[in-house]
Design a protein around this motif. Structure first.
Motif, PDB file in Angstrom:
ATOM      1  N   GLY A   1      -1.050  -3.202  15.191  1.00 20.74           N
ATOM      2  CA  GLY A   1      -1.323  -2.141  14.088  1.00 20.74           C
ATOM      3  C   GLY A   1      -0.055  -1.715  13.239  1.00 20.74           C
ATOM      4  N   ILE A   2       0.891  -1.460  14.304  1.00 18.48           N
ATOM      5  CA  ILE A   2       2.366  -1.027  13.934  1.00 18.48           C
ATOM      6  C   ILE A   2       3.008  -2.114  13.050  1.00 18.48           C
ATOM      7  N   VAL A   3       2.705  -3.491  13.355  1.00 22.75           N
ATOM      8  CA  VAL A   3       3.571  -4.280  12.879  1.00 22.75           C
ATOM      9  C   VAL A   3       3.052  -4.543  11.450  1.00 22.75           C
ATOM     10  N   VAL A   4       1.607  -4.780  11.323  1.00 21.01           N
ATOM     11  CA  VAL A   4       0.830  -4.915  10.053  1.00 21.01           C
ATOM     12  C   VAL A   4       1.194  -3.675   9.196  1.00 21.01           C
ATOM     13  N   LEU A   5       1.303  -2.433   9.619  1.00 21.55           N
ATOM     14  CA  LEU A   5       1.477  -1.345   8.675  1.00 21.55           C
ATOM     15  C   LEU A   5       2.739  -1.627   8.199  1.00 21.55           C
ATOM     16  N   SER A   6       3.795  -1.644   8.757  1.00 21.75           N
ATOM     17  CA  SER A   6       5.288  -1.751   8.663  1.00 21.75           C
ATOM     18  C   SER A   6       5.423  -2.816   7.415  1.00 21.75           C
ATOM     19  N   ALA A   7       4.921  -3.935   7.897  1.00 17.82           N
ATOM     20  CA  ALA A   7       5.020  -5.087   6.908  1.00 17.82           C
ATOM     21  C   ALA A   7       4.352  -4.767   5.439  1.00 17.82           C
ATOM     22  N   LEU A   8       3.196  -4.115   5.466  1.00 14.21           N
ATOM     23  CA  LEU A   8       2.471  -3.635   4.327  1.00 14.21           C
ATOM     24  C   LEU A   8       3.487  -2.721   3.330  1.00 14.21           C
ATOM     25  N   ALA A   9       3.684  -1.896   4.288  1.00 12.14           N
ATOM     26  CA  ALA A   9       4.652  -0.696   3.424  1.00 12.14           C
ATOM     27  C   ALA A   9       5.889  -1.304   2.932  1.00 12.14           C
ATOM     28  N   CYS A  10       6.371  -2.066   3.473  1.00 13.22           N
ATOM     29  CA  CYS A  10       7.715  -2.959   2.988  1.00 13.22           C
ATOM     30  C   CYS A  10       7.436  -3.483   1.703  1.00 13.22           C
ATOM     31  N   VAL A  11       6.444  -4.364   1.877  1.00 17.22           N
ATOM     32  CA  VAL A  11       5.772  -5.043   0.613  1.00 17.22           C
ATOM     33  C   VAL A  11       5.717  -4.023  -0.685  1.00 17.22           C
ATOM     34  N   LEU A  12       5.043  -2.868  -0.331  1.00 13.52           N
ATOM     35  CA  LEU A  12       5.024  -2.061  -1.400  1.00 13.52           C
ATOM     36  C   LEU A  12       6.293  -1.418  -1.960  1.00 13.52           C
ATOM     37  N   ILE A  13       7.073  -1.092  -1.115  1.00 14.89           N
ATOM     38  CA  ILE A  13       8.254  -0.562  -1.438  1.00 14.89           C
ATOM     39  C   ILE A  13       9.162  -1.697  -2.433  1.00 14.89           C
ATOM     40  N   ILE A  14       8.907  -2.708  -1.788  1.00 18.40           N
ATOM     41  CA  ILE A  14       9.607  -3.898  -2.663  1.00 18.40           C
ATOM     42  C   ILE A  14       9.139  -3.848  -4.026  1.00 18.40           C
ATOM     43  N   ILE A  15       7.679  -4.229  -4.022  1.00 22.15           N
ATOM     44  CA  ILE A  15       7.071  -4.220  -5.302  1.00 22.15           C
ATOM     45  C   ILE A  15       7.388  -3.050  -6.148  1.00 22.15           C
ATOM     46  N   PHE A  16       7.223  -1.935  -5.769  1.00 17.00           N
ATOM     47  CA  PHE A  16       7.345  -0.856  -6.645  1.00 17.00           C
ATOM     48  C   PHE A  16       8.858  -0.271  -6.856  1.00 17.00           C
ATOM     49  N   LYS A  17       9.732  -1.137  -5.972  1.00 16.16           N
ATOM     50  CA  LYS A  17      11.264  -0.797  -6.366  1.00 16.16           C
ATOM     51  C   LYS A  17      11.547   0.602  -5.627  1.00 16.16           C
ATOM     52  N   GLY A  18      10.867   0.975  -4.687  1.00 16.61           N
ATOM     53  CA  GLY A  18      11.169   2.158  -4.129  1.00 16.61           C
ATOM     54  C   GLY A  18      11.117   3.352  -4.959  1.00 16.61           C
ATOM     55  N   GLU A  19      10.336   3.337  -6.193  1.00 10.57           N
ATOM     56  CA  GLU A  19      10.255   4.536  -6.989  1.00 10.57           C
ATOM     57  C   GLU A  19       8.831   5.411  -6.695  1.00 10.57           C
ATOM     58  N   VAL A  20       9.108   6.685  -6.427  1.00 11.08           N
ATOM     59  CA  VAL A  20       8.021   7.482  -5.820  1.00 11.08           C
ATOM     60  C   VAL A  20       6.923   7.587  -7.243  1.00 11.08           C
ATOM     61  N   SER A  21       7.580   7.925  -8.170  1.00  6.33           N
ATOM     62  CA  SER A  21       6.563   7.993  -9.509  1.00  6.33           C
ATOM     63  C   SER A  21       5.669   6.911  -9.745  1.00  6.33           C
ATOM     64  N   SER A  22       5.921   5.876  -9.245  1.00  8.28           N
ATOM     65  CA  SER A  22       5.332   4.547  -9.728  1.00  8.28           C
ATOM     66  C   SER A  22       4.364   4.342  -8.621  1.00  8.28           C
TER      67      SER A  22
END
Lengths: 606, 606
Positions: free
Chosen positions: A353-374
């Motif tokens: 679970g820890i590995v899956v969560l961190s992978a998905l979160a990193c994907v989101l951060i990369i896709i949304f370029k780390g912009e909170v408002s997006s």
């Protein structure tokens, strides 16, 4: 080598018997679970201001009323959840409450909603944390995605080590941030009251804001929806009651009250400061950074506030690292998620679970370029879905169970359900086009996946069940030794095949070398009992003639299973292994796909 | 699915018996082997001009004499090699000649040198081909690396289909280029003679070249060294005699003469045009492109010349795709390269060699950014090393063999050996600092690797040899069935284990689920003969208790081998397989590393 790296990063294995020792008390629980709820102060009010600013200074006047509304909502939700944690001391997340009191479908929706939001919590918190730092040190702005990903990996490593150590690691940032936040509010309000700070030029400049639209109900509701991100994390305690020491329910309930008190006070305080200091959004500078700079000046306290904000936010993601794996494991045990999610690793954590969560979160951060408002428009839909389902479930629970004061309890959870349900609709409508549609699409897809997985597991369980099972008929097996050439390894393999006990035959696949007469001659020299079959391979492919022969043997001689013995030569080190054909590995892969074939891998060393 | 993709890309398998049909005649051989030699006209003279231009216009006057020297050298080498191909009709590359007549060390040096140069041939030819295109269409210049890599992959695919089809595919570019080159030379010389073209303004501008250094002997020798790249590819025929139809030697010798004639004529012609038209280097425009534009104007013939140049160069790389895999296979059969290099794939080609070559060439192209001038200093060291060793070997051969006219034959090969030896020294000295040092370092390293591989294979062969081998003592084997739980699959596995014939025992590793009492109870219900051992696993890791138990059984009960039976449940499709633990795969990997353990993979479907 990989094992020792693992030991250094994650520590030595922990025995199953020690699991009770890894539980936390109320204070430890506050540390672990409060970070998420508390930290949302850093972006919740900010998003309110960002939306209101679309209507210029006139819009910004609504910031304080919205913060007051958020404070009230926090109390309603917390009071409602207090009843849940006491009633479900073994973990009363929306998924469990829905499963017990509503329907499987409701529990799947709640589960999908929560899992989605846990991933978003990590992405949003870490991105917001990095924004606090880049507000203070703008030079780092271009590296925000890299820093954010590195943070996620670091949190994942801490969590892979185990839960107790997390509580210790996360104490300083949580309490440090709470202290800093209270200090900035108290000092700020005092200085405003004494008149020692007033809206400065910078803010007056911002007051020249061009209104892009008028102040309408939709805009105010959208601002409120964005602010609702402050409520994420409140449900974490309910999901994680299991992590507390006994009496779990009581400890969890007190953490719930503590959290709600601190959180609503902070949201209100920040609302007052935004109102009093006429804060308006400035690109790449967060609202909290503006407030800190006004109250403290650009000195030690300002930088401490920024660092503490970053720390609590980055570590807030940790809440999801407790909850996502735990909920996945719950659902996996019920058969709605892949079973591997329920595997306790050697550090007593749900490592998959820890590995899956961190992978998905990193994907989101990369896709949304780390912009909170997006990211914000995707956020909060999930958690309010879970709130609504969970509180509705509690209402049904009390109605069925009754018991002392049940009318009062129904009223509390009913108010919670209605309030969060209304907010959910508001959020979904006002943020749909901005990104909430992604989540509105994702949750049904997850529900479909859970149901497909559930069907698969029950199907397999039914097929494997020993109920009404009959004795299996005796099996007729042939051991088939694959001979590549005549050498000492072959002699060992022959002796091994004989030792297996059953009928043995040897085959050599003739791929066109000049070995054939030599093999025939040496075979008769060395072996008498076991027959050698030669299979021609005109296309130099070993598999096809072998498979044909196996089918033929099974059809003509009535064998149920053919066990193919693949002898493999073991070399001394890695580079030597590059010098030998790995045909055994490939053959094993191909043969294992054929029904009625078992593959025996026999490695010999000379 | 991957198999059908493979069929479409590479065609159906070809039977071993058809191998004779895949051989080529003289014309087919010319097509395959001439591309490399011929195409070097496109960059050889260019590199001469580039070096000479360092000394300004004064330097450029030496272009014609250098081209004449190159033409003479081509004839010396070709005449010398003619004798080799007749004498070694089964393939007389430098490696074989050195092995037969000199020492293993000499053959390893020759082998390493040739393999290095084959990789460079692919990189240089493809890069130069793309340069021809970007001279005509400069917009493509930025994509040169991508285009070059795509070309290499395309050539690899054509070669993976088989040799006959290559000859057909490569006929048009080879003969088209020769025709274009002859046309540009004839038309150019005619127009120069009639005075209808003279050095134009562009060239006169280039005549204002600032001399960076004076015309020294070193510079002239360096220019000559760079020009020697034109000779690469001459040895290809000797290496590839095997690909010709019988009588191989005669056909190969005529191809050799034909190639030398055309090649030296072209080099001389281009030299005359460079001299007559006062060609000087212009960035990003090749010399051949300048000549073409002057002779034909920027019209149809100019663009045809560029495209043909590109085609022959890109396809010239094909020579290496015939030779690199063939030489690797030679060396692999002698035990100096990994054995897999000698595997004939299902299309009757040495597919591993093709794949390795294309991968290395792509790496070089990427590292040197597809710039011919950066690659040239590494080039030609290898091929001249091979020339020198091979011709020296031939001298020894004749001295030993004698026979008719042997004095004359010694003289021819002796001249070849001396000429190429001198050139080798010149190349190594003048280009050492510019990059030749990489190759001078690489070849000894390759030689060391060949020798290490050779030692390993002879060591293994000695250990495996049946000479003086004794009968192997009978082996005592225990079949150990790993039981995960009690279900229908377990019943099948038990029946299978019984069918194997030898002694059977079952083990269940207890990782902390609540299954234990259920398994014990059901075991007594269903199984009577086979004993079930329960192994506790306090750290929830199956491998360690299992390995301990195996060691204990071997030590205490005297088993030589323990065969671990791993039952695995087969699901219907790929997504279902994600829903099951793949612990069997991982266990197999770990268990197979333990001496005296054989792993039996038994897959069941219900």
């Amino acid at each position: 080598m990989p094992r020792s790296v693992r030991r250094v990063l994650l520590g030595a294995p922990i025995a199953t018997a020690r699991s009770e020792h890894e539980k936390v008390g109320a204070l430890g629980g506050l540390t672990i679970f409060a970070a998420d709820a508390m930290s949302s102060v850093a972006y919740g009010p900010e998003e309110v201001v960002l939306v209101l600013a679309l209507a210029g200074t006139a819009g910004l006047n609504y910031a304080l009323p919205i913060c007051i509304a958020l404070g009230v909502l926090i109390w309603i939700v917390a009071t409602s959840y207090r009843q849940t944690v006491v009633e479900y001391p073994s973990g009363g997340g929306a998924y469990v409450v829905a499963r017990e009191n509503l329907s499987p479908l409701a529990s799947h929706i709640a589960g999908g909603a929560l899992l989605t939001d846990y991933v978003l919590t990590v992405s949003v918190s870490v991105s917001a944390g990095i924004a606090a730092i880049t507000s203070a040190w703008p030079a780092l702005y271009d590296y925000r995605v890299d820093i954010a990903v590195a943070c996620v990996v670091m949190i994942a490593l801490v969590n892979l080590r185990g839960v107790r150590e997390s509580a210790a690691a996360f104490a300083l940032p949580v309490y440090g941030f709470v202290a800093c936040a209270f200090l900035v509010i108290i000092v700020g309000l005092y200085r405003m009251w004494t008149g020692s700070i007033t809206p400065s030029e910078q803010t007056q400049a911002a007051q020249g804001l061009v209104p892009l639209q008028g102040v309408g109900l939709f805009l105010i509701l959208r601002a409120f929806s964005s602010g609702c991100a402050s409520l994420t994390g409140l449900e974490a305690v309910a999901n994680g009651v299991q992590a507390f020491r006994e009496p779990r329910g009581v400890r969890a309930a007190s953490v719930m009250v503590l959290m709600a008190t601190v959180l609503s006070a902070t949201v209100l305080g920040v609302g007052l400061l935004i109102h009093g200091l006429h804060i308006a959004p400035i690109p790449e500078i967060t609202v909290l950074s503006q407030i800190g700079e006004k109250v403290f000046g650009r000195g030690f306290m300002y930088f401490l506030l920024q660092i503490e904000t970053m720390l609590i936010l980055v570590f807030a993601a940790n809440t999801s690292f407790s909850d996502f794996p735990r909920l996945s494991a719950f659902m996996a045990r019920d058969g709605y998620m892949p079973r591997q999610m329920a595997n306790l690793g050697d550090r007593l954590v749900y490592q998959n679970g820890i590995v899956v969560l961190s992978a998905l979160a990193c994907v989101l951060i990369i896709i949304f370029k780390g912009e909170v408002s997006s990211l914000i428009p995707l956020y909060a839909v999930g958690v309010f879905t879970a709130f609504t389902i969970s509180q509705t479930g509690m209402v049904i629970h009390w109605v069925r169970k009754q018991g002392p004061h049940w009318h009062h309890k129904v009223a509390v959870n009913g108010l919670g359900a209605v309030a969060t349900g209304v907010v959910l609709i508001v959020i979904a409508v006002t943020k749909f086009a901005l990104g909430a549609w992604i989540v509105c699409l994702l949750i049904p897809m997850l529900v479909l996946a859970f149901r497909a997985i559930g069907r698969h597991y029950s199907h397999v369980a039914a097929r494997l069940s020993l109920e009404n099972a009959k004795e299996v008929a005796p099996i007729k097996n042939l051991n088939l030794l694959l001979v590549g050439g005549m050498h000492r390894g072959t002699l060992q393999a022959l002796e091994y095949a004989r030792a297996l006990g059953g009928p043995v035959r040897a085959v050599h696949v003739e791929t066109g070398g000049e070995e054939l007469p030599r093999i025939r001659r040496m075979w008769t020299d060395w072996e008498t009992d076991i027959r050698l079959e030669i299979l021609p391979a005109p296309f130099r492919n070993v598999t096809e003639p072998l498979v044909d022969y196996i089918q033929q043997v099974k059809a003509e001689e009535g064998f149920d299973v053919v066990t193919v013995i693949l002898p493999e030569f073991v070399v001394d080190n890695w580079w030597q292994s590059l010098l030998h054909n790995h045909s055994a590995l490939w053959l094993q892969f191909l043969l294992s796909r054929i029904p009625g074939v078992a593959v025996l891998n026999m490695r010999y060393k000379l």
